[in-house]
Design a protein around this motif. Structure first.
Motif, short mmCIF file in Angstrom:
data_model
loop_
_atom_site.label_atom_id
_atom_site.label_comp_id
_atom_site.label_asym_id
_atom_site.label_seq_id
_atom_site.Cartn_x
_atom_site.Cartn_y
_atom_site.Cartn_z
N ASN A 220 73.60 9.81 -12.92
CA ASN A 220 74.47 10.73 -13.65
C ASN A 220 74.91 10.13 -14.98
O ASN A 220 74.91 10.80 -16.02
N GLN B 191 81.51 14.84 -20.10
CA GLN B 191 80.73 16.03 -19.80
C GLN B 191 81.42 17.29 -20.32
O GLN B 191 80.76 18.21 -20.81
N ARG C 62 73.23 7.68 -7.32
CA ARG C 62 73.47 9.00 -7.90
C ARG C 62 74.42 8.88 -9.09
O ARG C 62 74.22 9.53 -10.13
#
Length: 97
Positions: free
Chosen positions: A72, A17, A68
């Motif tokens: 992601n 990221q 989650r």
């Protein structure tokens, strides 16, 4: 720093990221040759591939936290894919993915 993490062999979703952000919001360069966005995008894609983000999960998430995390991971891979296509058009280079 992100560079030290790569040299030390540390790979994580967060590092991927970080490289996506560095590719998207790179420091402005005077010429296309000086622009590092393409390199940062390539590092993000290679880390994502090494983390197997390009593969669908084999099991269904049992907890909201795992669900989650899987979501992601899928979103990071989609960002890598879109960034790769966008950079290829912008820089006139071939796609990586």
């Amino acid at each position: 720093s992100a560079a030290n993490a790569v040299v030390n062999g540390c790979k994580s979703l967060e590092l991927c990221q970080a490289y996506i952000l560095m590719a998207t919001y790179a420091i402005p360069a005077r010429t296309w040759e000086e622009d590092r966005s393409w390199l940062y995008a390539g590092l993000a894609i290679r880390i994502a591939t090494d983390l197997n983000l390009h593969q669908m999960p084999s099991t269904k998430s049992r907890t909201p936290e795992l669900e989650r995390e899987q979501l992601n991971r899928q979103r990071v891979w989609q960002l890598c894919f879109n960034l790769d296509r966008s950079m290829a058009i912008q820089f006139g280079k071939p796609t990586t993915i």
